[in-house]
Design a protein around this motif. Sequence first.
Motif, PDB file in Angstrom:
ATOM      1  N   ILE A 121      -6.179  15.200  17.072  1.00 39.76           N
ATOM      2  CA  ILE A 121      -5.195  15.068  15.998  1.00 39.76           C
ATOM      3  C   ILE A 121      -5.028  13.584  15.688  1.00 39.76           C
ATOM      4  O   ILE A 121      -4.670  12.804  16.578  1.00 39.76           O
ATOM      5  CB  ILE A 121      -3.840  15.672  16.411  1.00 39.76           C
ATOM      6  CG1 ILE A 121      -3.991  17.167  16.690  1.00 39.76           C
ATOM      7  CG2 ILE A 121      -2.792  15.428  15.324  1.00 39.76           C
ATOM      8  CD1 ILE A 121      -2.770  17.794  17.327  1.00 39.76           C
ATOM      9  N   PRO A 122      -5.301  13.154  14.469  1.00 41.39           N
ATOM     10  CA  PRO A 122      -5.162  11.733  14.143  1.00 41.39           C
ATOM     11  C   PRO A 122      -3.711  11.276  14.260  1.00 41.39           C
ATOM     12  O   PRO A 122      -2.796  11.969  13.811  1.00 41.39           O
ATOM     13  CB  PRO A 122      -5.661  11.644  12.698  1.00 41.39           C
ATOM     14  CG  PRO A 122      -5.530  13.027  12.154  1.00 41.39           C
ATOM     15  CD  PRO A 122      -5.741  13.952  13.309  1.00 41.39           C
ATOM     16  N   CYS A 123      -3.522  10.118  14.866  1.00 41.52           N
ATOM     17  CA  CYS A 123      -2.185   9.559  15.053  1.00 41.52           C
ATOM     18  C   CYS A 123      -1.997   8.387  14.093  1.00 41.52           C
ATOM     19  O   CYS A 123      -2.842   7.484  14.030  1.00 41.52           O
ATOM     20  CB  CYS A 123      -2.002   9.098  16.497  1.00 41.52           C
ATOM     21  SG  CYS A 123      -2.156  10.429  17.714  1.00 41.52           S
ATOM     22  N   VAL A 124      -0.903   8.407  13.370  1.00 40.48           N
ATOM     23  CA  VAL A 124      -0.633   7.366  12.378  1.00 40.48           C
ATOM     24  C   VAL A 124       0.831   6.967  12.457  1.00 40.48           C
ATOM     25  O   VAL A 124       1.664   7.707  12.988  1.00 40.48           O
ATOM     26  CB  VAL A 124      -0.957   7.859  10.947  1.00 40.48           C
ATOM     27  CG1 VAL A 124      -2.420   8.256  10.826  1.00 40.48           C
ATOM     28  CG2 VAL A 124      -0.057   9.035  10.550  1.00 40.48           C
ATOM     29  N   VAL A 125       1.149   5.796  11.919  1.00 36.27           N
ATOM     30  CA  VAL A 125       2.552   5.410  11.769  1.00 36.27           C
ATOM     31  C   VAL A 125       3.032   5.921  10.412  1.00 36.27           C
ATOM     32  O   VAL A 125       2.233   6.290   9.545  1.00 36.27           O
ATOM     33  CB  VAL A 125       2.734   3.884  11.883  1.00 36.27           C
ATOM     34  CG1 VAL A 125       2.368   3.407  13.273  1.00 36.27           C
ATOM     35  CG2 VAL A 125       1.910   3.154  10.826  1.00 36.27           C
ATOM     36  N   ALA A 126       4.344   5.927  10.220  1.00 36.62           N
ATOM     37  CA  ALA A 126       4.917   6.496   8.997  1.00 36.62           C
ATOM     38  C   ALA A 126       4.420   5.801   7.739  1.00 36.62           C
ATOM     39  O   ALA A 126       4.312   6.422   6.672  1.00 36.62           O
ATOM     40  CB  ALA A 126       6.441   6.440   9.067  1.00 36.62           C
ATOM     41  N   ASP A 127       4.092   4.514   7.845  1.00 32.97           N
ATOM     42  CA  ASP A 127       3.606   3.778   6.672  1.00 32.97           C
ATOM     43  C   ASP A 127       2.308   4.360   6.117  1.00 32.97           C
ATOM     44  O   ASP A 127       1.975   4.144   4.948  1.00 32.97           O
ATOM     45  CB  ASP A 127       3.393   2.301   7.015  1.00 32.97           C
ATOM     46  CG  ASP A 127       4.694   1.512   6.965  1.00 32.97           C
ATOM     47  OD1 ASP A 127       5.653   2.018   6.363  1.00 32.97           O
ATOM     48  OD2 ASP A 127       4.745   0.405   7.531  1.00 32.97           O
ATOM     49  N   TYR A 128       1.579   5.095   6.933  1.00 31.08           N
ATOM     50  CA  TYR A 128       0.362   5.750   6.455  1.00 31.08           C
ATOM     51  C   TYR A 128       0.713   6.707   5.313  1.00 31.08           C
ATOM     52  O   TYR A 128       0.041   6.740   4.271  1.00 31.08           O
ATOM     53  CB  TYR A 128      -0.303   6.506   7.603  1.00 31.08           C
ATOM     54  CG  TYR A 128      -1.615   7.185   7.247  1.00 31.08           C
ATOM     55  CD1 TYR A 128      -2.830   6.586   7.563  1.00 31.08           C
ATOM     56  CD2 TYR A 128      -1.644   8.433   6.611  1.00 31.08           C
ATOM     57  CE1 TYR A 128      -4.037   7.204   7.255  1.00 31.08           C
ATOM     58  CE2 TYR A 128      -2.839   9.053   6.294  1.00 31.08           C
ATOM     59  CZ  TYR A 128      -4.032   8.441   6.615  1.00 31.08           C
ATOM     60  OH  TYR A 128      -5.224   9.057   6.297  1.00 31.08           O
ATOM     61  N   LEU A 129       1.777   7.486   5.509  1.00 33.00           N
ATOM     62  CA  LEU A 129       2.190   8.458   4.496  1.00 33.00           C
ATOM     63  C   LEU A 129       2.819   7.771   3.291  1.00 33.00           C
ATOM     64  O   LEU A 129       2.636   8.208   2.148  1.00 33.00           O
ATOM     65  CB  LEU A 129       3.169   9.458   5.103  1.00 33.00           C
ATOM     66  CG  LEU A 129       2.640  10.250   6.305  1.00 33.00           C
ATOM     67  CD1 LEU A 129       3.707  11.198   6.830  1.00 33.00           C
ATOM     68  CD2 LEU A 129       1.381  11.025   5.936  1.00 33.00           C
ATOM     69  N   VAL A 130       3.565   6.693   3.554  1.00 37.07           N
ATOM     70  CA  VAL A 130       4.181   5.942   2.458  1.00 37.07           C
ATOM     71  C   VAL A 130       3.104   5.383   1.533  1.00 37.07           C
ATOM     72  O   VAL A 130       3.158   5.540   0.305  1.00 37.07           O
ATOM     73  CB  VAL A 130       5.058   4.798   3.002  1.00 37.07           C
ATOM     74  CG1 VAL A 130       5.562   3.920   1.857  1.00 37.07           C
ATOM     75  CG2 VAL A 130       6.238   5.360   3.794  1.00 37.07           C
ATOM     76  N   GLU A 131       2.095   4.757   2.129  1.00 39.22           N
ATOM     77  CA  GLU A 131       1.046   4.149   1.314  1.00 39.22           C
ATOM     78  C   GLU A 131       0.067   5.188   0.773  1.00 39.22           C
ATOM     79  O   GLU A 131      -0.602   4.941  -0.234  1.00 39.22           O
ATOM     80  CB  GLU A 131       0.319   3.072   2.120  1.00 39.22           C
ATOM     81  CG  GLU A 131       1.222   1.895   2.457  1.00 39.22           C
ATOM     82  CD  GLU A 131       0.459   0.642   2.846  1.00 39.22           C
ATOM     83  OE1 GLU A 131      -0.794   0.668   2.835  1.00 39.22           O
ATOM     84  OE2 GLU A 131       1.121  -0.370   3.151  1.00 39.22           O
ATOM     85  N   TYR A 132      -0.012   6.332   1.416  1.00 35.91           N
ATOM     86  CA  TYR A 132      -0.815   7.439   0.892  1.00 35.91           C
ATOM     87  C   TYR A 132      -0.353   7.786  -0.526  1.00 35.91           C
ATOM     88  O   TYR A 132      -1.155   8.103  -1.407  1.00 35.91           O
ATOM     89  CB  TYR A 132      -0.665   8.646   1.814  1.00 35.91           C
ATOM     90  CG  TYR A 132      -1.325   9.922   1.331  1.00 35.91           C
ATOM     91  CD1 TYR A 132      -2.668  10.169   1.601  1.00 35.91           C
ATOM     92  CD2 TYR A 132      -0.603  10.889   0.629  1.00 35.91           C
ATOM     93  CE1 TYR A 132      -3.275  11.345   1.174  1.00 35.91           C
ATOM     94  CE2 TYR A 132      -1.201  12.059   0.199  1.00 35.91           C
ATOM     95  CZ  TYR A 132      -2.535  12.285   0.475  1.00 35.91           C
ATOM     96  OH  TYR A 132      -3.126  13.447   0.048  1.00 35.91           O
TER      97      TYR A 132
END
Length: 258
Positions: A121-132
Amino acid sequence: MDYLTASSQEGKFLAEEPYEWHKNGLSEDGAINMEAPRKWRLLKEKTGHGAFYGMRIVVYGDCIAPPLETLKRVIKAGDGTILATSPPYTRFLGTGIDYAVVSPGMPRVDMWVQEFLKHEIPCVVADYLVEYVCKAGFSLERHVLYGTHAWAERSFDELKSRAEEIDEELDAPDASSDDDDVVCQVCGSGDRGDVMLICSDESGSLGCGVGTHIDCCDPPLTDVPEEDWFCSKCSTTRNSANNPIKKKKSFLSSSMTK
């Protein structure tokens, strides 16, 4: 602001495109891809789905920027799903989680991080979704944790593929549909079909079939009614048929009954 002012003056929401950003590249502060708002609006308008449609997420650790409640609202508004915001995550691990949003600084040796890695499962910080959303088309690699970049790219490609499949289905010609699309009899637009009312009953045997947006009705409606809807002309006709005016009997006819 100009859009809201103009809409207020007209007494209804206007088409958004004339007031929309149409620039290339990033904003001056580098926070937003100037093409992103238009991209997501067109996606919603065409498919009815938001930017996070089909995305399944778990959140682990503290969310500071954005706060957890804000993140939850944004994901929900974009048609994504947050499966869980705290441990245990056991029952979700084998169900196809697209991303685990992990707080920065969480050590790789953490038990749940290890479970995410075990299940790829890829792990990301919340900014990944914000910038997505805000920086669509720009690299998100710096927001990926624990070297799970390949898995993050896989999830991204799968989500993109699903969106493209929906596009293809919508673009495919429908042999059963009429050649002429229904347009609003007031504004003349055939857009916003999700709020277009058709003058008809459920069986299609009553009504004239004209279309009207809910905000183009007089008076405007705020929601699509659950019951059958008829235009003002057909409503008047139906009311007259259901409540006929009794004609006075003529003197001659009344005298014949005596």
